[in-house]
Motif scaffolding. Sequence first.
Motif, PDB file in Angstrom:
ATOM      1  N   SER A 107      -3.231  -9.695  -4.623  1.00  0.00           N
ATOM      2  CA  SER A 107      -2.920  -8.348  -4.132  1.00  0.00           C
ATOM      3  C   SER A 107      -3.166  -8.313  -2.632  1.00  0.00           C
ATOM      4  O   SER A 107      -4.059  -9.011  -2.129  1.00  0.00           O
ATOM      5  N   PRO A 108      -2.407  -7.506  -1.904  1.00  0.00           N
ATOM      6  CA  PRO A 108      -2.666  -7.353  -0.472  1.00  0.00           C
ATOM      7  C   PRO A 108      -3.938  -6.546  -0.250  1.00  0.00           C
ATOM      8  O   PRO A 108      -4.489  -5.954  -1.187  1.00  0.00           O
ATOM      9  N   ASP A 109      -4.406  -6.542   0.981  1.00  0.00           N
ATOM     10  CA  ASP A 109      -5.551  -5.695   1.322  1.00  0.00           C
ATOM     11  C   ASP A 109      -5.131  -4.241   1.483  1.00  0.00           C
ATOM     12  O   ASP A 109      -5.905  -3.322   1.211  1.00  0.00           O
ATOM     13  N   GLU A 110      -3.884  -4.065   1.930  1.00  0.00           N
ATOM     14  CA  GLU A 110      -3.404  -2.721   2.223  1.00  0.00           C
ATOM     15  C   GLU A 110      -1.875  -2.718   2.206  1.00  0.00           C
ATOM     16  O   GLU A 110      -1.236  -3.711   2.550  1.00  0.00           O
ATOM     17  N   VAL A 111      -1.292  -1.587   1.801  1.00  0.00           N
ATOM     18  CA  VAL A 111       0.158  -1.393   1.816  1.00  0.00           C
ATOM     19  C   VAL A 111       0.472  -0.195   2.693  1.00  0.00           C
ATOM     20  O   VAL A 111      -0.178   0.853   2.573  1.00  0.00           O
ATOM     21  N   LEU A 112       1.445  -0.344   3.565  1.00  0.00           N
ATOM     22  CA  LEU A 112       1.893   0.741   4.436  1.00  0.00           C
ATOM     23  C   LEU A 112       3.305   1.133   4.044  1.00  0.00           C
ATOM     24  O   LEU A 112       4.181   0.269   3.934  1.00  0.00           O
ATOM     25  N   LEU A 113       3.542   2.435   3.846  1.00  0.00           N
ATOM     26  CA  LEU A 113       4.866   2.910   3.450  1.00  0.00           C
ATOM     27  C   LEU A 113       5.295   4.080   4.337  1.00  0.00           C
ATOM     28  O   LEU A 113       4.547   5.054   4.489  1.00  0.00           O
ATOM     29  N   PRO A 114       6.501   4.021   4.892  1.00  0.00           N
ATOM     30  CA  PRO A 114       6.992   5.102   5.759  1.00  0.00           C
ATOM     31  C   PRO A 114       7.717   6.187   4.972  1.00  0.00           C
ATOM     32  O   PRO A 114       8.913   6.381   5.091  1.00  0.00           O
ATOM     33  N   ARG A 115       6.974   6.887   4.151  1.00  0.00           N
ATOM     34  CA  ARG A 115       7.538   7.976   3.356  1.00  0.00           C
ATOM     35  C   ARG A 115       6.462   9.031   3.128  1.00  0.00           C
ATOM     36  O   ARG A 115       5.265   8.760   3.222  1.00  0.00           O
ATOM     37  N   LEU A 116       6.916  10.255   2.821  1.00  0.00           N
ATOM     38  CA  LEU A 116       5.969  11.305   2.488  1.00  0.00           C
ATOM     39  C   LEU A 116       5.186  10.920   1.238  1.00  0.00           C
ATOM     40  O   LEU A 116       5.726  10.292   0.331  1.00  0.00           O
ATOM     41  N   GLU A 117       3.928  11.295   1.197  1.00  0.00           N
ATOM     42  CA  GLU A 117       3.113  10.956   0.036  1.00  0.00           C
ATOM     43  C   GLU A 117       3.619  11.707  -1.191  1.00  0.00           C
ATOM     44  O   GLU A 117       3.776  12.931  -1.168  1.00  0.00           O
ATOM     45  N   PRO A 118       3.916  10.990  -2.286  1.00  0.00           N
ATOM     46  CA  PRO A 118       4.440  11.650  -3.489  1.00  0.00           C
ATOM     47  C   PRO A 118       3.326  12.410  -4.213  1.00  0.00           C
ATOM     48  O   PRO A 118       2.137  12.156  -3.982  1.00  0.00           O
ATOM     49  N   PRO A 119       3.703  13.329  -5.100  1.00  0.00           N
ATOM     50  CA  PRO A 119       2.683  14.086  -5.841  1.00  0.00           C
ATOM     51  C   PRO A 119       1.758  13.189  -6.657  1.00  0.00           C
ATOM     52  O   PRO A 119       0.569  13.469  -6.797  1.00  0.00           O
ATOM     53  N   ASP A 120       2.304  12.109  -7.214  1.00  0.00           N
ATOM     54  CA  ASP A 120       1.527  11.185  -8.033  1.00  0.00           C
ATOM     55  C   ASP A 120       1.551   9.807  -7.372  1.00  0.00           C
ATOM     56  O   ASP A 120       2.581   9.131  -7.354  1.00  0.00           O
ATOM     57  N   THR A 121       0.431   9.389  -6.820  1.00  0.00           N
ATOM     58  CA  THR A 121       0.352   8.076  -6.167  1.00  0.00           C
ATOM     59  C   THR A 121      -0.124   6.985  -7.127  1.00  0.00           C
ATOM     60  O   THR A 121      -0.214   5.821  -6.743  1.00  0.00           O
ATOM     61  N   GLY A 122      -0.402   7.354  -8.371  1.00  0.00           N
ATOM     62  CA  GLY A 122      -0.921   6.401  -9.351  1.00  0.00           C
ATOM     63  C   GLY A 122      -0.050   5.162  -9.536  1.00  0.00           C
ATOM     64  O   GLY A 122      -0.575   4.041  -9.555  1.00  0.00           O
ATOM     65  N   PRO A 123       1.282   5.324  -9.717  1.00  0.00           N
ATOM     66  CA  PRO A 123       2.116   4.133  -9.921  1.00  0.00           C
ATOM     67  C   PRO A 123       2.013   3.124  -8.778  1.00  0.00           C
ATOM     68  O   PRO A 123       2.069   1.910  -9.017  1.00  0.00           O
ATOM     69  N   TYR A 124       1.848   3.592  -7.555  1.00  0.00           N
ATOM     70  CA  TYR A 124       1.735   2.701  -6.410  1.00  0.00           C
ATOM     71  C   TYR A 124       0.405   1.941  -6.442  1.00  0.00           C
ATOM     72  O   TYR A 124       0.364   0.723  -6.232  1.00  0.00           O
ATOM     73  N   ARG A 125      -0.655   2.660  -6.712  1.00  0.00           N
ATOM     74  CA  ARG A 125      -1.978   2.022  -6.698  1.00  0.00           C
ATOM     75  C   ARG A 125      -2.131   1.062  -7.881  1.00  0.00           C
ATOM     76  O   ARG A 125      -2.777   0.014  -7.756  1.00  0.00           O
ATOM     77  N   ARG A 126      -1.520   1.399  -9.018  1.00  0.00           N
ATOM     78  CA  ARG A 126      -1.609   0.501 -10.171  1.00  0.00           C
ATOM     79  C   ARG A 126      -0.830  -0.787  -9.927  1.00  0.00           C
ATOM     80  O   ARG A 126      -1.260  -1.875 -10.314  1.00  0.00           O
TER      81      ARG A 126
END
Length: 332
Positions: A157-176
């Motif tokens: 896994s990376p240490d960190e992910v950067l995404l150029p988009r507005l934060e979605p209501p549910d960030t769970g799928p990204y963190r999982r």
Amino acid sequence: MDAVHVYAAYSIYEILVERGIDPVDLFKQAGINPRIFITPEVTSFASLGRLTALAASQTQCAHFGLLVGQRTTLASLGLLGSLLRHSETIGDALCALETHYDLLNRGALIAVTSEDAVATLRYSPYDPEAEGIPLHCERAIAALTNVLRSLCGPNWSPDEVLLPRLEPPDTGPYRRFFRCSVRFEQEIAALVFPTRVLRHPIAGAKPFIRNAVQRRIRQLEADVPSDMSGAVRRQVRSIMTENRVQKDLIAQSLAIGHRTLSRRLKAEGTTFRAVASQTRLVMAKHLLSDTNLSLAEISAVLEFSEPAAFTHAFKRWTGITPSAWRRECQGN
């Protein structure tokens, strides 16, 4: 045309079918032949973005780009996937991906940088007609994560992910999926990880396969028609957040003189200034519509001396101010 590999469109097709949605109409609305998988046709970067946005809306899935990227495998990348699999080290594999990414995607670029102990793998769209850039970005970053897990092991896994988009209501799928900190509303799309990863050898890599694949890739690239304005867009986009965008610097990166660069762009009906401005406009529109970065932050990313200069240039390009553009795009 900024052509892209069909594997992403195929993944979209599969996801729609799995969710009980007929993909044919959506493909047609996006301007993509639904028979693209059994014909020699290619699709454009803009059309793929349009299709992804339509599919995200139809499925009401805010992380649809993530779903598409999760389906990427080395095998789905064709020859380039074989080259990565048989590269000597992770750094060599990412360098090959950076060098030959045009085989998969002529609307965006991959760039690998390292500073001290931190490496960054960036994905940067540059197609002036691009749609659905936030979805493009999260799809690509998820795909790159899968590529690295194929090479480093499934637990990577990376240490960190950067995404150029507005934060979605549910960030769970990204963190999982990424299994690390995910930062939204960034000016770039990137994976951040330790530089030491670049030195890791790839288990089971076979040099004779690597050499054979490299020869075939060079043959394919030699057959691609010249596109100097596209090459300039790629280089401008690549250095935009690192150096001042200068004609001589771009010419040097393309291994040609600045006069030759001017002549070749003129033959394509454009100029360096026009291509550079167009590339800046693409990035400006994206950051205005898909993040909440301030005008001062955006003007700094785009290398303007001050926000007022950015506002003046944007109004000259579009006829309206950046603030008005943002209000229209974000529905405020």
